[in-house]
Structures are given as structure tokens and as C-alpha cells.
Design a protein around this motif. Structure first.
Motif, mmCIF file in Angstrom:
data_model
loop_
_atom_site.group_PDB
_atom_site.id
_atom_site.type_symbol
_atom_site.label_atom_id
_atom_site.label_comp_id
_atom_site.label_asym_id
_atom_site.label_seq_id
_atom_site.Cartn_x
_atom_site.Cartn_y
_atom_site.Cartn_z
ATOM 1 N N LEU A 138 -20.343 -31.769 -28.027
ATOM 2 C CA LEU A 138 -19.260 -31.846 -28.999
ATOM 3 C C LEU A 138 -19.862 -32.026 -30.380
ATOM 4 O O LEU A 138 -20.668 -32.942 -30.592
ATOM 5 N N GLN A 139 -19.482 -31.174 -31.300
ATOM 6 C CA GLN A 139 -19.969 -31.283 -32.670
ATOM 7 C C GLN A 139 -19.170 -32.343 -33.414
ATOM 8 O O GLN A 139 -17.945 -32.414 -33.295
ATOM 9 N N VAL A 140 -19.869 -33.165 -34.201
ATOM 10 C CA VAL A 140 -19.244 -34.173 -35.050
ATOM 11 C C VAL A 140 -19.520 -33.780 -36.492
ATOM 12 O O VAL A 140 -20.665 -33.467 -36.846
ATOM 13 N N ALA A 141 -18.476 -33.802 -37.320
ATOM 14 C CA ALA A 141 -18.636 -33.421 -38.722
ATOM 15 C C ALA A 141 -17.726 -34.264 -39.597
ATOM 16 O O ALA A 141 -16.647 -34.680 -39.174
ATOM 17 N N THR A 142 -18.176 -34.513 -40.811
ATOM 18 C CA THR A 142 -17.387 -35.241 -41.795
ATOM 19 C C THR A 142 -17.712 -34.732 -43.190
ATOM 20 O O THR A 142 -18.865 -34.385 -43.475
ATOM 21 N N ASP A 143 -16.717 -34.723 -44.057
ATOM 22 C CA ASP A 143 -16.931 -34.378 -45.460
ATOM 23 C C ASP A 143 -17.527 -35.546 -46.239
ATOM 24 O O ASP A 143 -17.883 -35.398 -47.404
ATOM 25 N N LEU A 144 -17.634 -36.721 -45.602
ATOM 26 C CA LEU A 144 -18.151 -37.914 -46.273
ATOM 27 C C LEU A 144 -19.673 -37.994 -46.258
ATOM 28 O O LEU A 144 -20.256 -38.925 -46.804
ATOM 29 N N ALA A 145 -20.320 -37.032 -45.601
ATOM 30 C CA ALA A 145 -21.780 -36.918 -45.584
ATOM 31 C C ALA A 145 -22.141 -35.491 -45.992
ATOM 32 O O ALA A 145 -21.317 -34.581 -45.867
ATOM 33 N N PRO A 146 -23.357 -35.282 -46.477
ATOM 34 C CA PRO A 146 -23.753 -33.932 -46.908
ATOM 35 C C PRO A 146 -23.597 -32.896 -45.794
ATOM 36 O O PRO A 146 -23.869 -33.173 -44.625
ATOM 37 N N SER A 147 -23.152 -31.728 -46.176
ATOM 38 C CA SER A 147 -23.020 -30.620 -45.230
ATOM 39 C C SER A 147 -24.395 -30.125 -44.824
ATOM 40 O O SER A 147 -25.340 -30.161 -45.625
ATOM 41 N N PRO A 148 -24.535 -29.644 -43.596
ATOM 42 C CA PRO A 148 -25.818 -29.090 -43.165
ATOM 43 C C PRO A 148 -26.274 -27.956 -44.079
ATOM 44 O O PRO A 148 -25.468 -27.140 -44.514
ATOM 45 N N ALA A 149 -27.568 -27.929 -44.348
ATOM 46 C CA ALA A 149 -28.146 -26.903 -45.208
ATOM 47 C C ALA A 149 -28.674 -25.723 -44.405
ATOM 48 O O ALA A 149 -29.320 -24.851 -44.948
ATOM 49 N N GLY A 150 -28.414 -25.715 -43.114
ATOM 50 C CA GLY A 150 -28.907 -24.654 -42.248
ATOM 51 C C GLY A 150 -28.147 -24.653 -40.938
ATOM 52 O O GLY A 150 -27.077 -25.265 -40.823
ATOM 53 N N PRO A 151 -28.689 -23.997 -39.929
ATOM 54 C CA PRO A 151 -28.003 -23.877 -38.636
ATOM 55 C C PRO A 151 -28.168 -25.125 -37.766
ATOM 56 O O PRO A 151 -28.886 -25.121 -36.769
ATOM 57 N N TYR A 152 -27.562 -26.221 -38.186
ATOM 58 C CA TYR A 152 -27.564 -27.455 -37.407
ATOM 59 C C TYR A 152 -26.283 -28.218 -37.692
ATOM 60 O O TYR A 152 -25.568 -27.923 -38.655
ATOM 61 N N SER A 153 -25.985 -29.195 -36.855
ATOM 62 C CA SER A 153 -24.783 -30.015 -36.991
ATOM 63 C C SER A 153 -25.140 -31.365 -37.595
ATOM 64 O O SER A 153 -26.263 -31.844 -37.456
ATOM 65 N N GLN A 154 -24.163 -32.011 -38.216
ATOM 66 C CA GLN A 154 -24.383 -33.380 -38.687
ATOM 67 C C GLN A 154 -24.661 -34.296 -37.503
ATOM 68 O O GLN A 154 -25.471 -35.205 -37.601
ATOM 69 N N ALA A 155 -23.972 -34.040 -36.399
ATOM 70 C CA ALA A 155 -24.210 -34.817 -35.183
ATOM 71 C C ALA A 155 -23.681 -34.043 -33.988
ATOM 72 O O ALA A 155 -22.788 -33.203 -34.113
ATOM 73 N N ILE A 156 -24.239 -34.367 -32.828
ATOM 74 C CA ILE A 156 -23.804 -33.802 -31.549
ATOM 75 C C ILE A 156 -23.612 -34.952 -30.570
ATOM 76 O O ILE A 156 -24.447 -35.855 -30.501
ATOM 77 N N VAL A 157 -22.522 -34.890 -29.816
ATOM 78 C CA VAL A 157 -22.277 -35.841 -28.732
ATOM 79 C C VAL A 157 -22.582 -35.127 -27.423
ATOM 80 O O VAL A 157 -22.102 -34.019 -27.186
ATOM 81 N N ALA A 158 -23.390 -35.772 -26.585
ATOM 82 C CA ALA A 158 -23.711 -35.237 -25.265
ATOM 83 C C ALA A 158 -24.099 -36.395 -24.348
ATOM 84 O O ALA A 158 -24.844 -37.298 -24.768
ATOM 85 N N ASN A 159 -23.587 -36.378 -23.137
ATOM 86 C CA ASN A 159 -23.971 -37.352 -22.109
ATOM 87 C C ASN A 159 -23.853 -38.808 -22.569
ATOM 88 O O ASN A 159 -24.732 -39.627 -22.302
ATOM 89 N N GLY A 160 -22.790 -39.127 -23.291
ATOM 90 C CA GLY A 160 -22.547 -40.503 -23.687
ATOM 91 C C GLY A 160 -23.349 -40.988 -24.881
ATOM 92 O O GLY A 160 -23.356 -42.184 -25.187
#
Length: 126
Positions: A4-26
Motif C-alpha cells: 500500500l502506497q502512503v503519500a502526503t502533501d505535508l512532506a516533499p513529493s518524490p523526485a523520482g520513481p519511488y513512494s514516500q512510504a510503502i506499507v507491507a506485512n505490518g
């Protein structure tokens, strides 16, 4: 495995092909957060203390986008541009954000261009 991708406008946007955060396996895995303002994308501060505050604030917002905070962090990886010079200044700010029992942490020297610190964390999801 579901991611699951996690994203917020309150932190800098990714500058490339990556997510701000990913949720996996708890667990929530953040991308490295730098001392950049999420609106202007300009570097904030010139000292390690100023830049660490901004990087930690950015991390806090990414964690918060999934209902977490620094008490959920179990592992941190810290990149310092000048580790010998800046280690103590970084620690003085870092310890104001994390709570005991403190997360496991690795701190390394890295070439970071025009900023002094980059931090990523792994957080456990209750």
C-alpha cells in the motif's frame, strides 16, 4: 504480499520513481526524508540542527499519513554528509523526536549534495 502506497502533501513529493512510504506485512517503510520544504522544495536551514528538524518533521508527516508517529519507529537509517562534524548536533535533535526504547539505528557518511542529512525509518503498525 500486498503493498500500500502512503503519500502526503505535508512532506516533499518524490523526485523520482519511488513512494514516500510503502506499507507491507505490518510495517511501514519510508523513503529517505531530507531537509526540504514540502511546498517550495527548497532546502531548509544551513546547520545540521536546522536540517535535522526539517527532515524529522517531514518523516513525522509521512508517518502521520498512516496514523503513526515516532513511537512506532523500530529502525532508522541516517545519512550524514559530515559525520564527524555533525554527529552530536544531529543526535541532539533526533533524541527530541524518538522515544525509549529507542529505535535501532545505523548512521553512515554519505555524499548528499547540498544538504547535510537524510533519514529513513521502518515503523511497526499496531
Amino acid at each position: 504480499m500486498t503493498r500500500l502506497q502512503v503519500a502526503t502533501d505535508l512532506a516533499p513529493s518524490p523526485a523520482g520513481p519511488y513512494s514516500q512510504a510503502i506499507v507491507a506485512n505490518g510495517l511501514l517503510y519510508t523513503a529517505g526524508q531530507t531537509p526540504h520544504d514540502p511546498i517550495t522544495d527548497e532546502r531548509v536551514g544551513i546547520t545540521i540542527e536546522e536540517q535535522t528538524i526539517q527532515a524529522m518533521e517531514n518523516l513525522g508527516h509521512v508517518l502521520g499519513a498512516h496514523g503513526l508517529d515516532f513511537s512506532h519507529v523500530i529502525k532508522a537509517t541516517v545519512h550524514l554528509h559530515h559525520p564527524r562534524r555533525d554527529f552530536d548536533g544531529f543526535n541532539a535533535i533526533y533524541e527530541k523526536y524518538v522515544v525509549a526504547p529507542y529505535p535501532a539505528r545505523t548512521t553512515v557518511g554519505s555524499f548528499l549534495g547540498d544538504f547535510l542529512v537524510e533519514i529513513d525509518v521502518v515503523a511497526s503498525i499496531p
